[in-house]
Scaffold this motif. Structure first.
Motif, short mmCIF file in Angstrom:
data_model
loop_
_atom_site.label_atom_id
_atom_site.label_comp_id
_atom_site.label_asym_id
_atom_site.label_seq_id
_atom_site.Cartn_x
_atom_site.Cartn_y
_atom_site.Cartn_z
N LEU A 8 0.78 -1.23 0.00
CA LEU A 8 0.00 0.00 0.00
C LEU A 8 0.82 1.28 0.00
CD1 LEU A 8 -2.88 -1.05 2.42
CD2 LEU A 8 -2.75 -1.25 -0.07
N SER A 9 2.14 1.18 -0.01
CA SER A 9 2.95 2.40 -0.01
C SER A 9 4.04 2.32 -1.07
CB SER A 9 3.57 2.63 1.37
OG SER A 9 4.46 1.59 1.70
N TYR A 10 4.48 3.49 -1.51
CA TYR A 10 5.51 3.56 -2.55
C TYR A 10 6.38 4.77 -2.30
CZ TYR A 10 7.63 4.07 -7.21
OH TYR A 10 8.50 4.20 -8.26
N GLN A 11 7.67 4.58 -2.40
CA GLN A 11 8.63 5.68 -2.31
C GLN A 11 9.42 5.72 -3.60
OE1 GLN A 11 9.49 8.30 0.05
NE2 GLN A 11 10.45 8.82 -1.91
N ASN A 12 9.20 6.74 -4.38
CA ASN A 12 9.89 6.84 -5.67
C ASN A 12 11.36 7.22 -5.46
OD1 ASN A 12 10.33 6.87 -8.41
ND2 ASN A 12 9.44 8.90 -8.72
N GLU A 13 12.22 6.61 -6.25
CA GLU A 13 13.65 6.96 -6.25
C GLU A 13 14.16 7.22 -7.66
OE1 GLU A 13 15.62 3.77 -4.26
OE2 GLU A 13 14.74 4.20 -2.29
N ASP A 14 13.24 7.30 -8.60
CA ASP A 14 13.61 7.48 -10.01
C ASP A 14 12.80 8.62 -10.60
OD1 ASP A 14 14.68 7.12 -12.53
OD2 ASP A 14 13.27 5.52 -13.08
N THR B 244 1.90 12.32 -7.60
CA THR B 244 2.53 12.46 -6.29
C THR B 244 3.93 11.85 -6.28
OG1 THR B 244 0.36 12.35 -5.23
CG2 THR B 244 2.29 11.96 -3.83
N ALA B 245 4.06 10.67 -6.90
CA ALA B 245 5.35 9.96 -6.88
C ALA B 245 6.43 10.71 -7.64
CB ALA B 245 5.18 8.56 -7.47
N ASN B 246 6.05 11.53 -8.63
CA ASN B 246 7.05 12.30 -9.37
C ASN B 246 7.07 13.76 -8.92
OD1 ASN B 246 9.14 12.07 -11.39
ND2 ASN B 246 7.90 13.41 -12.69
N LYS B 247 6.80 13.95 -7.64
CA LYS B 247 6.88 15.28 -6.99
C LYS B 247 5.97 16.32 -7.64
CE LYS B 247 11.54 14.67 -5.08
NZ LYS B 247 12.90 15.23 -4.93
N GLY B 248 4.75 15.88 -7.98
CA GLY B 248 3.74 16.82 -8.46
C GLY B 248 3.78 17.13 -9.94
N GLU B 249 4.54 16.38 -10.72
CA GLU B 249 4.65 16.66 -12.14
C GLU B 249 4.47 15.40 -12.97
OE1 GLU B 249 4.86 19.53 -13.47
OE2 GLU B 249 5.40 20.80 -11.77
N VAL C 212 1.18 0.03 -9.13
CA VAL C 212 0.45 1.07 -9.85
C VAL C 212 1.34 2.27 -10.13
CG1 VAL C 212 -1.39 2.80 -9.64
CG2 VAL C 212 -1.85 0.42 -9.04
N ALA C 213 2.06 2.73 -9.11
CA ALA C 213 2.89 3.92 -9.26
C ALA C 213 3.99 3.71 -10.30
CB ALA C 213 3.51 4.30 -7.91
N GLY C 214 4.69 2.59 -10.21
CA GLY C 214 5.77 2.32 -11.15
C GLY C 214 5.28 2.23 -12.57
N GLU C 215 4.15 1.56 -12.78
CA GLU C 215 3.59 1.43 -14.13
C GLU C 215 3.04 2.76 -14.64
OE1 GLU C 215 3.79 -1.01 -16.22
OE2 GLU C 215 4.67 -2.50 -14.88
N MET C 216 2.45 3.54 -13.75
CA MET C 216 1.92 4.85 -14.14
C MET C 216 3.04 5.78 -14.58
SD MET C 216 -0.96 6.49 -14.44
CE MET C 216 -0.73 7.93 -15.51
N LEU C 217 4.15 5.77 -13.87
CA LEU C 217 5.28 6.61 -14.26
C LEU C 217 5.90 6.15 -15.57
CD1 LEU C 217 7.00 7.14 -10.79
CD2 LEU C 217 5.48 8.70 -12.00
N SER D 138 6.63 10.22 -2.03
CA SER D 138 6.05 9.06 -1.37
C SER D 138 4.53 9.12 -1.49
CB SER D 138 6.46 9.01 0.10
OG SER D 138 5.93 10.11 0.81
N VAL D 139 3.90 7.95 -1.60
CA VAL D 139 2.45 7.92 -1.76
C VAL D 139 1.89 6.66 -1.13
CG1 VAL D 139 2.68 6.91 -4.07
CG2 VAL D 139 0.55 8.04 -3.43
#
Length: 387
Positions: free
Chosen positions: A33-39, A78-83, A291-296, A339-340
């Motif tokens: 349920l949580s994701y922290q982007n590093e890319d 959110t994961a890409n800092k609002g962009e 979801v976050a990784g695929e969305m990005l 993070s989301v």
């Protein structure tokens, strides 16, 4: 004799189930349920002058984020800092996704609605609710001398890409769907699913038939990049589905760029459908990180398509979904760190509206709330195609 027949039937059933299972095992839950982007990646913001286009589209690129609802989009944001590259789109609407027999559609009926402008029953590929073949935008494009292409991170015979090229009563008929590719003059297709063309129950090797029709056939994007001419191209990137975003690298970006560079050589213009297939899989698994990784990954593809459209000035870009998956909610996050946190109400699809983003000639047509079938109608209208 009866025992032998019974055993044979069981073998057929198990064999068929194994193929189906291999195609559908992404639905197994793996809650995260949580994701922290590093890319993180930079998003180009286009100026008003750069966003001026010609009046009519020569090309249409339809980008389908399978299972992508508003929450999935905001997870990526959110994961890409609002962009996101998607933030450049100013014309936004919503489509209603219900199928002809169910409040909650599947990808087959949802894909058929987008591809052919008809509501059909869940599980049905390229047929209307009465079982009659429904002509697709890809087929209309071919009739009007435009080049055509399909790209997916799933098997190319999976429900959404199949809906643009095949006409079968069941989405599970992968080998029959593969055979339907030979009934068209599609110029480029890239995705998984090589097994449905080569390792078939009928013993046929459809790649030989593709070669006879003039296709160059390769089995990786690295091989595809070495092909310099603009002839017909089939790229099989996996036997079944491709790996997820963590393992497949830039496959979808590279595949999309290769398809565009090949199709744009056609003087009459082109139609291209690109599917970010596995956003849906993250929803099925109730995995915010998936979801976050695929969305990005999908948004990076959107960025590449935008570069082409902004330079070209004659390309309409549409970004939408066939349905939402997971009933996802964004329950927390931090745009300063990427993070989301997410939550889900189901491991299946939901019936909520999905967003439609458009940019380029005719983009204003896609504002408002309407049936998913109208995406097809609007493309037909802008291209002035007659049914």
């Amino acid at each position: 004799m009866r025992i032998v027949k019974f055993v044979a039937l069981i073998a057929i059933f198990v064999g068929g189930s194994a193929v189906t299972s291999a195609q559908e095992n992404y639905k197994d839950k793996a809650e995260n349920l949580s994701y922290q982007n590093e890319d993180f990646y930079e998003v180009k913001k286009y100026t008003e002058s750069e966003l001026k286009f010609k009046k009519e589209p020569k090309n249409i690129i339809l980008l389908i984020g399978d299972g992508m609802g508003v929450a999935q989009v905001f997870t990526g944001l959110t994961a890409n800092k609002g962009e996101l590259n998607l933030c450049n789109f100013k014309h936004i609407g919503f489509s209603k996704t219900q199928s002809s027999d169910n409040y909650v559609t599947d990808s087959a009926a949802g894909g058929t609605a987008l591809a052919s402008g008809v509501k059909t029953t869940n599980g049905t590929i390229g047929l209307d609710a009465n079982g009659k073949p429904a002509k697709t935008i890809l087929e209309y494009a071919e009739d009007n001398q435009k080049a055509t292409g399909l790209v997916a991170t799933s098997s190319i015979t999976h429900a959404t890409p199949a809906s643009f090229i095949a006409h079968q009563p069941s989405r599970k008929m992968y080998e029959e769907i593969a055979a339907d590719f030979l009934n068209t003059d599609i110029d480029v297709f890239i995705g998984g699913g090589a097994a449905h063309f080569k390792n078939r129950k009928d013993g046929k090797d459809l790649t030989k038939d593709l070669s006879e029709k003039g296709y160059q056939i390769v089995y990786s994007m690295e091989e595809a990049e070495k092909i310099q001419n603009n002839g017909r191209l089939a790229v099989f990137t996996a036997d079944e589905h491709n790996d997820d975003y963590q393992l497949r690298g830039n496959m979808l970006v590279d595949a999309t760029n290769k398809a565009i560079s090949t199709l744009s050589a056609d003087l009459h213009g082109f139609f291209l459908m690109v599917e970010g297939s596995q956003i849906d899989w993250g929803g099925h698994q109730n995995s915010t990180s998936f979801v976050a990784g695929e969305m990005l990954d999908f948004d990076k593809v959107i960025g590449e398509v935008l570069k082409f459209a902004i330079e070209d000035k004659e390309t309409l870009v549409i970004v939408t979904a066939d349905h939402e998956t997971g009933g996802m909610a964004v329950t927390g996050g931090d745009m300063s760190t990427g993070s989301v946190n997410g939550g889900f109400v189901t491991g299946n699809h939901t019936g909520i509206m999905v967003p439609v983003f458009a940019i380029g000639p005719g983009a204003e047509e896609f504002m408002g709330i309407y049936e998913n079938t109208e995406v097809f109608d609007k493309m037909m209208k802008l291209w002035k195609f007659k049914k």
